[in-house]
Design a protein around this motif. Structure first.
Motif, PDB file in Angstrom:
ATOM      1  N   PHE A  39     -48.270 -10.667  -6.285  1.00  0.00           N
ATOM      2  CA  PHE A  39     -48.147 -11.818  -7.185  1.00  0.00           C
ATOM      3  C   PHE A  39     -47.685 -11.299  -8.546  1.00  0.00           C
ATOM      4  O   PHE A  39     -48.337 -10.444  -9.138  1.00  0.00           O
ATOM      5  CB  PHE A  39     -49.488 -12.521  -7.368  1.00  0.00           C
ATOM      6  CG  PHE A  39     -50.054 -13.105  -6.103  1.00  0.00           C
ATOM      7  CD1 PHE A  39     -49.832 -14.442  -5.773  1.00  0.00           C
ATOM      8  CD2 PHE A  39     -50.833 -12.336  -5.246  1.00  0.00           C
ATOM      9  CE1 PHE A  39     -50.364 -14.981  -4.618  1.00  0.00           C
ATOM     10  CE2 PHE A  39     -51.364 -12.873  -4.089  1.00  0.00           C
ATOM     11  CZ  PHE A  39     -51.131 -14.205  -3.772  1.00  0.00           C
ATOM     12  N   THR A  40     -46.572 -11.862  -9.054  1.00  0.00           N
ATOM     13  CA  THR A  40     -46.041 -11.448 -10.352  1.00  0.00           C
ATOM     14  C   THR A  40     -45.695 -12.691 -11.169  1.00  0.00           C
ATOM     15  O   THR A  40     -44.960 -13.555 -10.678  1.00  0.00           O
ATOM     16  CB  THR A  40     -44.757 -10.603 -10.171  1.00  0.00           C
ATOM     17  OG1 THR A  40     -45.029  -9.535  -9.270  1.00  0.00           O
ATOM     18  CG2 THR A  40     -44.272 -10.039 -11.486  1.00  0.00           C
ATOM     19  N   PRO A  41     -46.204 -12.794 -12.391  1.00  0.00           N
ATOM     20  CA  PRO A  41     -45.806 -13.923 -13.243  1.00  0.00           C
ATOM     21  C   PRO A  41     -44.310 -13.843 -13.549  1.00  0.00           C
ATOM     22  O   PRO A  41     -43.787 -12.759 -13.810  1.00  0.00           O
ATOM     23  CB  PRO A  41     -46.622 -13.731 -14.521  1.00  0.00           C
ATOM     24  CG  PRO A  41     -47.724 -12.819 -14.145  1.00  0.00           C
ATOM     25  CD  PRO A  41     -47.201 -11.951 -13.038  1.00  0.00           C
ATOM     26  N   ARG A  42     -43.621 -14.971 -13.510  1.00  0.00           N
ATOM     27  CA  ARG A  42     -42.176 -14.970 -13.738  1.00  0.00           C
ATOM     28  C   ARG A  42     -41.830 -15.016 -15.222  1.00  0.00           C
ATOM     29  O   ARG A  42     -40.810 -14.491 -15.625  1.00  0.00           O
ATOM     30  CB  ARG A  42     -41.541 -16.156 -13.015  1.00  0.00           C
ATOM     31  CG  ARG A  42     -41.690 -16.022 -11.501  1.00  0.00           C
ATOM     32  CD  ARG A  42     -40.913 -17.049 -10.744  1.00  0.00           C
ATOM     33  NE  ARG A  42     -39.490 -16.879 -11.001  1.00  0.00           N
ATOM     34  CZ  ARG A  42     -38.634 -17.885 -11.032  1.00  0.00           C
ATOM     35  NH1 ARG A  42     -39.031 -19.111 -10.819  1.00  0.00           N
ATOM     36  NH2 ARG A  42     -37.357 -17.666 -11.272  1.00  0.00           N
ATOM     37  N   ALA A  43     -42.644 -15.662 -16.035  1.00  0.00           N
ATOM     38  CA  ALA A  43     -42.286 -15.834 -17.443  1.00  0.00           C
ATOM     39  C   ALA A  43     -42.959 -14.821 -18.366  1.00  0.00           C
ATOM     40  O   ALA A  43     -42.499 -14.597 -19.473  1.00  0.00           O
ATOM     41  CB  ALA A  43     -42.632 -17.246 -17.893  1.00  0.00           C
ATOM     42  N   PHE A  44     -44.044 -14.231 -17.922  1.00  0.00           N
ATOM     43  CA  PHE A  44     -44.827 -13.339 -18.774  1.00  0.00           C
ATOM     44  C   PHE A  44     -44.760 -11.928 -18.208  1.00  0.00           C
ATOM     45  O   PHE A  44     -45.554 -11.552 -17.362  1.00  0.00           O
ATOM     46  CB  PHE A  44     -46.275 -13.822 -18.876  1.00  0.00           C
ATOM     47  CG  PHE A  44     -46.380 -15.237 -19.367  1.00  0.00           C
ATOM     48  CD1 PHE A  44     -46.287 -15.515 -20.725  1.00  0.00           C
ATOM     49  CD2 PHE A  44     -46.566 -16.281 -18.483  1.00  0.00           C
ATOM     50  CE1 PHE A  44     -46.385 -16.821 -21.184  1.00  0.00           C
ATOM     51  CE2 PHE A  44     -46.656 -17.592 -18.934  1.00  0.00           C
ATOM     52  CZ  PHE A  44     -46.563 -17.866 -20.292  1.00  0.00           C
ATOM     53  N   LYS A  45     -43.833 -11.141 -18.690  1.00  0.00           N
ATOM     54  CA  LYS A  45     -43.592  -9.801 -18.136  1.00  0.00           C
ATOM     55  C   LYS A  45     -44.694  -8.798 -18.469  1.00  0.00           C
ATOM     56  O   LYS A  45     -44.852  -7.810 -17.792  1.00  0.00           O
ATOM     57  CB  LYS A  45     -42.247  -9.265 -18.620  1.00  0.00           C
ATOM     58  CG  LYS A  45     -41.080 -10.134 -18.233  1.00  0.00           C
ATOM     59  CD  LYS A  45     -40.922 -10.204 -16.741  1.00  0.00           C
ATOM     60  CE  LYS A  45     -39.736 -11.087 -16.388  1.00  0.00           C
ATOM     61  NZ  LYS A  45     -39.700 -11.486 -15.025  1.00  0.00           N
ATOM     62  N   ASN A  46     -45.483  -9.061 -19.508  1.00  0.00           N
ATOM     63  CA  ASN A  46     -46.519  -8.104 -19.890  1.00  0.00           C
ATOM     64  C   ASN A  46     -47.847  -8.357 -19.159  1.00  0.00           C
ATOM     65  O   ASN A  46     -48.828  -7.709 -19.444  1.00  0.00           O
ATOM     66  CB  ASN A  46     -46.730  -8.124 -21.412  1.00  0.00           C
ATOM     67  CG  ASN A  46     -47.149  -9.498 -21.920  1.00  0.00           C
ATOM     68  OD1 ASN A  46     -47.031 -10.477 -21.199  1.00  0.00           O
ATOM     69  ND2 ASN A  46     -47.621  -9.561 -23.144  1.00  0.00           N
TER      70      ASN A  46
END
Length: 158
Positions: A39-46
């Motif tokens: 699971f990876t957030p698309r808008a929040f890279k940090n």
């Protein structure tokens, strides 16, 4: 991670609940590998990436949830007032009730530290291309749920 369109074995969904590190409404990329869902957030890279091993997943499927939503008392009163005056406003406000709302959500149930937990997601606006294929690939990797063996009689007379 694809920028606009998901790559092979990738799905774009909206997080609703179940991952404490992510807020409700965050757009996520779900990458299916042979051993896990990433699971990876698309808008929040940090933000941190979450790894859910396939062997911990119990089930993954769409589920329907029903809730009741109050209809607008104020809107009905205003319409009643416009059409029939003060008495219309009172009657309009009194006719407001509850409306049943059914939503379809994607639920991934898994086990962590001996407890069953769930991640609740929804498809992003306009759907998520490849959802059916992605879900089928995930479910093919899951252990079949253990079902009790049924005793089969040798001879049956009707």
């Amino acid at each position: 991670m694809g920028l606009l369109f998901p790559k092979k074995n990738e799905l774009f969904m909206t997080h609703l609940a179940g991952i404490d590190q992510y807020h409700e409404g965050w757009a996520l990329s779900l990458m299916l590998t042979d051993t896990e869902i990433v699971f990876t957030p698309r808008a929040f890279k940090n933000q941190s990436t979450i790894h859910l091993p396939i062997e911990k997943i119990i089930s993954a499927k769409n589920e329907l949830f029903q809730s009741e939503k109050d209809e607008s008392v104020i809107a009905r009163a205003i319409v009643g007032d416009l059409l029939f005056g003060t008495k219309g406003a009172i009657v309009g406000a009194m006719t407001a009730g509850k409306k049943k709302v059914t939503k379809c959500m994607y639920v991934i149930r898994y086990e962590s530290n001996g407890q069953q937990k769930a991640i609740v997601l929804s498809q992003q606006q306009g759907g998520s291309s490849g959802f059916t294929k992605w879900n089928k690939a995930l479910n093919a990797k899951l252990k079949p749920e253990s079902q009790p063996a049924m005793a089969v009689p040798k001879d049956v007379t009707l």
